[in-house]
Design a protein around this motif. Structure first.
Motif, PDB file in Angstrom:
ATOM      1  N   LEU A   7      21.163  52.569  49.850  1.00  0.00           N
ATOM      2  CA  LEU A   7      21.917  51.537  49.145  1.00  0.00           C
ATOM      3  C   LEU A   7      23.185  51.168  49.913  1.00  0.00           C
ATOM      4  O   LEU A   7      23.574  50.000  49.964  1.00  0.00           O
ATOM      5  CB  LEU A   7      22.275  52.022  47.735  1.00  0.00           C
ATOM      6  N   ILE A   8      23.824  52.179  50.501  1.00  0.00           N
ATOM      7  CA  ILE A   8      25.010  51.906  51.337  1.00  0.00           C
ATOM      8  C   ILE A   8      24.614  51.094  52.566  1.00  0.00           C
ATOM      9  O   ILE A   8      25.288  50.143  52.959  1.00  0.00           O
ATOM     10  CB  ILE A   8      25.684  53.225  51.762  1.00  0.00           C
ATOM     11  N   ALA A   9      23.479  51.464  53.172  1.00  0.00           N
ATOM     12  CA  ALA A   9      23.073  50.850  54.442  1.00  0.00           C
ATOM     13  C   ALA A   9      22.507  49.447  54.264  1.00  0.00           C
ATOM     14  O   ALA A   9      22.594  48.631  55.188  1.00  0.00           O
ATOM     15  CB  ALA A   9      22.041  51.735  55.143  1.00  0.00           C
ATOM     16  N   VAL A  10      21.941  49.139  53.095  1.00  0.00           N
ATOM     17  CA  VAL A  10      21.244  47.848  52.954  1.00  0.00           C
ATOM     18  C   VAL A  10      22.217  46.675  53.054  1.00  0.00           C
ATOM     19  O   VAL A  10      21.857  45.609  53.562  1.00  0.00           O
ATOM     20  CB  VAL A  10      20.447  47.811  51.629  1.00  0.00           C
ATOM     21  N   GLY A  11      23.452  46.862  52.597  1.00  0.00           N
ATOM     22  CA  GLY A  11      24.434  45.795  52.752  1.00  0.00           C
ATOM     23  C   GLY A  11      24.729  45.523  54.210  1.00  0.00           C
ATOM     24  O   GLY A  11      24.884  44.365  54.636  1.00  0.00           O
ATOM     25  N   LEU A  12      24.790  46.587  54.988  1.00  0.00           N
ATOM     26  CA  LEU A  12      25.015  46.467  56.433  1.00  0.00           C
ATOM     27  C   LEU A  12      23.843  45.743  57.087  1.00  0.00           C
ATOM     28  O   LEU A  12      24.031  44.850  57.921  1.00  0.00           O
ATOM     29  CB  LEU A  12      25.183  47.867  57.025  1.00  0.00           C
ATOM     30  N   ALA A  13      22.623  46.130  56.690  1.00  0.00           N
ATOM     31  CA  ALA A  13      21.424  45.508  57.251  1.00  0.00           C
ATOM     32  C   ALA A  13      21.325  44.039  56.854  1.00  0.00           C
ATOM     33  O   ALA A  13      20.917  43.192  57.652  1.00  0.00           O
ATOM     34  CB  ALA A  13      20.185  46.263  56.773  1.00  0.00           C
ATOM     35  N   LEU A  14      21.709  43.737  55.619  1.00  0.00           N
ATOM     36  CA  LEU A  14      21.651  42.357  55.134  1.00  0.00           C
ATOM     37  C   LEU A  14      22.572  41.455  55.940  1.00  0.00           C
ATOM     38  O   LEU A  14      22.184  40.360  56.371  1.00  0.00           O
ATOM     39  CB  LEU A  14      22.025  42.322  53.653  1.00  0.00           C
ATOM     40  N   ILE A  15      23.808  41.903  56.166  1.00  0.00           N
ATOM     41  CA  ILE A  15      24.781  41.105  56.909  1.00  0.00           C
ATOM     42  C   ILE A  15      24.345  40.946  58.365  1.00  0.00           C
ATOM     43  O   ILE A  15      24.421  39.849  58.932  1.00  0.00           O
ATOM     44  CB  ILE A  15      26.180  41.748  56.827  1.00  0.00           C
ATOM     45  N   PHE A  16      23.853  42.022  58.969  1.00  0.00           N
ATOM     46  CA  PHE A  16      23.417  41.928  60.359  1.00  0.00           C
ATOM     47  C   PHE A  16      22.209  41.008  60.476  1.00  0.00           C
ATOM     48  O   PHE A  16      22.126  40.184  61.391  1.00  0.00           O
ATOM     49  CB  PHE A  16      23.075  43.303  60.921  1.00  0.00           C
ATOM     50  N   GLY A  17      21.250  41.142  59.563  1.00  0.00           N
ATOM     51  CA  GLY A  17      20.068  40.291  59.611  1.00  0.00           C
ATOM     52  C   GLY A  17      20.399  38.827  59.406  1.00  0.00           C
ATOM     53  O   GLY A  17      19.728  37.942  59.950  1.00  0.00           O
ATOM     54  N   LEU A  18      21.438  38.551  58.628  1.00  0.00           N
ATOM     55  CA  LEU A  18      21.824  37.169  58.336  1.00  0.00           C
ATOM     56  C   LEU A  18      22.604  36.539  59.480  1.00  0.00           C
ATOM     57  O   LEU A  18      22.408  35.368  59.811  1.00  0.00           O
ATOM     58  CB  LEU A  18      22.654  37.139  57.047  1.00  0.00           C
ATOM     59  N   MET A  19      23.504  37.313  60.105  1.00  0.00           N
ATOM     60  CA  MET A  19      24.467  36.719  61.037  1.00  0.00           C
ATOM     61  C   MET A  19      24.525  37.398  62.401  1.00  0.00           C
ATOM     62  O   MET A  19      25.286  36.966  63.261  1.00  0.00           O
ATOM     63  CB  MET A  19      25.875  36.773  60.412  1.00  0.00           C
TER      64      MET A  19
END
Length: 277
Positions: A7-19
């Motif tokens: 759950l902590i990491a998914v926000g990081l992955a989401l931002i990296f995947g988006l931008m």
């Protein structure tokens, strides 16, 4: 704990995947969420479980503001854009940690009497802590909600389209800056949710985010940069490896197994288990 790591990491992955931007202040977002949850309990007697949606909403706004005031301008750099983006979020992390030490002091704090604090449940003779079990349940629900949001809503489709081609989406009337801001807000809200839950069983101090951020980076790299499912699966793997290592080696060396598995995956499959890079 593996589900919470995810759950902590998914926000990081989401931002990296988006931008294609790595948020080096991600751990400090977690720290802020834990402090917000702590002060809501201290001043208003709101249990961390109840305050979790409030903390997630506050972090959503904070994440969007960070993009609009800092990251948006860093992305416009004409030279060394990648380094500018790295140092902008890294500098933000240092500032946030310094402000936390100044205003909150370096003292360790904790929520003394949460609903689930210190309670355990016995399953087949194995005692499991209830706060971590609740955290695992919240993580599963959050991942299910995120999957539905991305694949079943118009904004989720706009998010995917912006990730694929930020330039082309402008031709169909999608404001990429708005999507990026909401993406940062969503990533921050997810780590805020994790921080609120963790405040019920983990010590709170200005440097608390650093160790969890490091695990989050490993989790994202293990699952595959930009892969939301990879972050979920990577978190579970990291949690299981950590627990298994603690059985074989002294508990103080439990991180050795995590980084050993990560290095093995990097050598065999550099893009991660579920990455498509």
């Amino acid at each position: 704990m593996g589900l919470l790591y995810g759950l902590i990491a998914v926000g990081l992955a989401l931002i990296f995947g988006l931008m294609d931007v790595v948020n080096f202040a991600h751990g400090e977002f977690l720290m802020i969420a834990m402090y917000v949850s702590f002060f809501l309990f201290t001043f208003f007697a709101i249990d961390p479980l109840l305050s979790a949606p409030l903390v997630a909403a506050a972090l959503f706004v904070f994440g969007a503001v960070v993009y609009l005031l800092i990251v948006r301008f860093a992305m416009r750099a004409k030279a060394n854009a990648g380094m500018v983006q790295i140092f902008s979020t890294f500098g933000l992390a240092i500032v946030m940690r310094g402000l936390a030490q100044f205003f909150f002091t370096p003292d360790y704090r904790s929520v003394p009497q949460s609903w689930l604090g210190g309670k355990t449940i016995s399953i087949a003779g194995v005692f499991l802590p209830e706060p971590q079990l609740m955290g695992a349940l919240v993580s599963i629900l959050a991942f299910a909600g995120l999957y539905f949001f991305i694949h079943r809503t118009d904004f989720g489709r706009a998010l995917e389209a912006t990730r694929e081609d930020p330039g082309a989406v402008a031709l169909v009337g999608i404001d990429k800056n708005r999507v990026f801001a909401l993406g940062w807000g969503l990533g921050a809200a997810l780590v805020g949710l994790a921080g609120a839950i963790m405040a019920s069983f983990f010590y709170i101090y200005p440097d608390v985010g650093a160790s969890f951020a490091l695990i989050a980076y490993v989790t994202v790299a293990l699952g595959g940069f930009g892969s939301v499912f990879g972050a979920f699966a990577g978190g579970i793997i990291v949690g299981l490896v950590e627990a298994t290592t603690a059985l074989v080696l002294p508990p103080s060396l439990k991180s050795v197994g995590i980084y050993a598995v990560y290095l093995l995956v990097v050598f065999i499959r550099p893009r991660g288990l579920f990455g498509s890079m």
